[in-house]
Design an enzyme around this catalytic site. Structure first.
Site, PDB file in Angstrom:
ATOM      1  N   ARG A  62       0.848  -1.193   0.000  1.00 14.32           N
ATOM      2  CA  ARG A  62       0.000   0.000   0.000  1.00 14.32           C
ATOM      3  C   ARG A  62       0.887   1.249   0.000  1.00 14.32           C
ATOM      4  O   ARG A  62       1.676   1.472   0.913  1.00 14.32           O
ATOM      5  CB  ARG A  62      -0.919   0.016   1.234  1.00 14.32           C
ATOM      6  CG  ARG A  62      -2.011  -1.054   1.206  1.00 14.32           C
ATOM      7  CD  ARG A  62      -3.002  -0.795   0.093  1.00 14.32           C
ATOM      8  NE  ARG A  62      -4.048  -1.812   0.024  1.00 14.32           N
ATOM      9  CZ  ARG A  62      -4.015  -2.856  -0.800  1.00 14.32           C
ATOM     10  NH1 ARG A  62      -2.957  -3.023  -1.612  1.00 14.32           N
ATOM     11  NH2 ARG A  62      -5.009  -3.722  -0.823  1.00 14.32           N
ATOM     12  N   ARG A  89      -3.541  27.227  -6.037  1.00 14.24           N
ATOM     13  CA  ARG A  89      -3.137  25.872  -5.663  1.00 14.24           C
ATOM     14  C   ARG A  89      -2.700  25.141  -6.921  1.00 14.24           C
ATOM     15  O   ARG A  89      -3.522  24.695  -7.728  1.00 14.24           O
ATOM     16  CB  ARG A  89      -4.290  25.136  -4.978  1.00 14.24           C
ATOM     17  CG  ARG A  89      -4.697  25.739  -3.633  1.00 14.24           C
ATOM     18  CD  ARG A  89      -3.554  25.730  -2.647  1.00 14.24           C
ATOM     19  NE  ARG A  89      -3.981  26.090  -1.295  1.00 14.24           N
ATOM     20  CZ  ARG A  89      -3.140  26.201  -0.259  1.00 14.24           C
ATOM     21  NH1 ARG A  89      -1.841  25.991  -0.442  1.00 14.24           N
ATOM     22  NH2 ARG A  89      -3.597  26.526   0.934  1.00 14.24           N
ATOM     23  N   ALA A 101      -5.301  28.413   7.066  1.00  5.80           N
ATOM     24  CA  ALA A 101      -4.882  27.060   7.442  1.00  5.80           C
ATOM     25  C   ALA A 101      -3.382  26.938   7.307  1.00  5.80           C
ATOM     26  O   ALA A 101      -2.725  27.745   6.650  1.00  5.80           O
ATOM     27  CB  ALA A 101      -5.581  26.020   6.560  1.00  5.80           C
ATOM     28  N   GLU A 122      -1.595  34.580   8.611  1.00  4.54           N
ATOM     29  CA  GLU A 122      -2.325  34.697   7.350  1.00  4.54           C
ATOM     30  C   GLU A 122      -3.380  35.793   7.372  1.00  4.54           C
ATOM     31  O   GLU A 122      -3.685  36.379   6.332  1.00  4.54           O
ATOM     32  CB  GLU A 122      -2.978  33.360   6.986  1.00  4.54           C
ATOM     33  CG  GLU A 122      -1.984  32.273   6.643  1.00  4.54           C
ATOM     34  CD  GLU A 122      -2.617  31.114   5.899  1.00  4.54           C
ATOM     35  OE1 GLU A 122      -3.856  31.109   5.734  1.00  4.54           O
ATOM     36  OE2 GLU A 122      -1.872  30.218   5.474  1.00  4.54           O
ATOM     37  N   GLY A 141      -7.628   6.767   1.293  1.00  2.52           N
ATOM     38  CA  GLY A 141      -6.967   5.684   0.584  1.00  2.52           C
ATOM     39  C   GLY A 141      -5.584   6.051   0.089  1.00  2.52           C
ATOM     40  O   GLY A 141      -4.868   5.194  -0.439  1.00  2.52           O
ATOM     41  N   GLU A 145      -2.826  12.078   6.196  1.00  2.00           N
ATOM     42  CA  GLU A 145      -3.056  13.459   6.622  1.00  2.00           C
ATOM     43  C   GLU A 145      -4.387  13.578   7.354  1.00  2.00           C
ATOM     44  O   GLU A 145      -5.412  13.055   6.920  1.00  2.00           O
ATOM     45  CB  GLU A 145      -3.069  14.400   5.415  1.00  2.00           C
ATOM     46  CG  GLU A 145      -3.334  15.850   5.801  1.00  2.00           C
ATOM     47  CD  GLU A 145      -3.447  16.773   4.599  1.00  2.00           C
ATOM     48  OE1 GLU A 145      -3.434  17.997   4.798  1.00  2.00           O
ATOM     49  OE2 GLU A 145      -3.544  16.271   3.459  1.00  2.00           O
ATOM     50  N   GLU A 171       1.469  32.790  -1.131  1.00  2.00           N
ATOM     51  CA  GLU A 171       0.857  33.611  -0.092  1.00  2.00           C
ATOM     52  C   GLU A 171       0.978  35.110  -0.358  1.00  2.00           C
ATOM     53  O   GLU A 171       0.279  35.911   0.264  1.00  2.00           O
ATOM     54  CB  GLU A 171       1.469  33.270   1.269  1.00  2.00           C
ATOM     55  CG  GLU A 171       1.087  31.868   1.746  1.00  2.00           C
ATOM     56  CD  GLU A 171       1.746  31.503   3.057  1.00  2.00           C
ATOM     57  OE1 GLU A 171       2.793  32.122   3.377  1.00  2.00           O
ATOM     58  OE2 GLU A 171       1.230  30.622   3.756  1.00  2.00           O
TER      59      GLU A 171
END
Length: 222
Positions: A62, A89, A101, A122, A141, A145, A171
């Site tokens: 895996r 992103r 975050a 931030e 899967g 995290e 950022e």
């Protein structure tokens, strides 16, 4: 609404309480790190599993991303507005509106401490009141995290000279917007927002607002 809430609480504390995720670890014959970067790595574990039809045992490889986890913040002001920030992103090929975050990458720093730090860095904000919202695994899967979500209220601005943080890369292009919580929910349901922590955080905060957040546990790093 109050009757429905009580019914759900009764069901959750009764027979349905058995429907809850639980830690478990199947035997690992061996494990090999394939890659290590500054924020995450890739591993292959050879895991002992049931054989075909549940007969005997077998070992299956895996692959997964080894990630330290992250913290996200639903920052809610005294007008009932939630802070969203737009950021590019690269893996998704999108700019996404997200909650503030950050990755749990500071040694000895728990999820709440990371959330406090990220809110300052931030958004330039501090919060006097912190509650815990649901944590989740974004890709069960593929990665270990876990993202911890917090509700932050009683906000105050941090003087710029107290912020020891220099924005760089993605950022530097952050844009911010305060949305009424109800409007943020509409944006989620209209498929205008796609970041997982943002969707879960907005919907969870809205659900918890029905009783003025009284049912939420206080946040701590204990």
């Amino acid at each position: 609404m109050a009757d429905q809430t009580r019914r759900i609480e009764n069901e959750t504390s009764g027979a349905y309480a058995r429907v809850a995720d639980a830690p478990e670890s199947w035997p690992v014959e061996r494990s090999e790190e394939r890659y290590r970067g500054p924020k995450c790595g890739m591993r292959t574990d050879w895991v002992e599993m049931p054989g075909a039809g549940g007969e005997g045992r077998t070992v299956a490889a895996r692959d997964y991303m080894d990630h330290p986890g992250a913290a996200a913040i639903v920052a809610l002001d005294d007008q009932g507005r939630v802070l969203l920030q737009r950021q590019y992103r690269h893996p998704t090929g999108h700019t996404l509106w997200e909650l503030p975050a950050g990755v749990l990458d500071a040694e000895g720093e728990g999820p709440l401490a990371t959330a406090r730090r990220e809110l300052v860095e931030e958004a330039g904000l501090r919060a006097a009141t912190w509650h815990r919202l649901p944590a989740f695994f974004p890709s069960t899967g593929f990665s270990n995290e876990r993202i911890h979500i917090f509700l932050a209220r009683d906000l105050s601005e941090v003087p710029e000279e107290e912020i020891d943080f220099v924005r760089e890369h993605e950022e530097t292009d952050l844009a911010s917007e305060w949305l009424p919580l109800e409007e943020a929910v509409r944006a989620v349901l209209a498929d205008r927002l796609h970041n997982g922590a943002t969707l879960i955080g907005v919907l969870a905060a809205h659900a918890a607002s029905g009783d003025g957040f009284a049912a939420l546990p206080e946040a701590s790093d204990d």
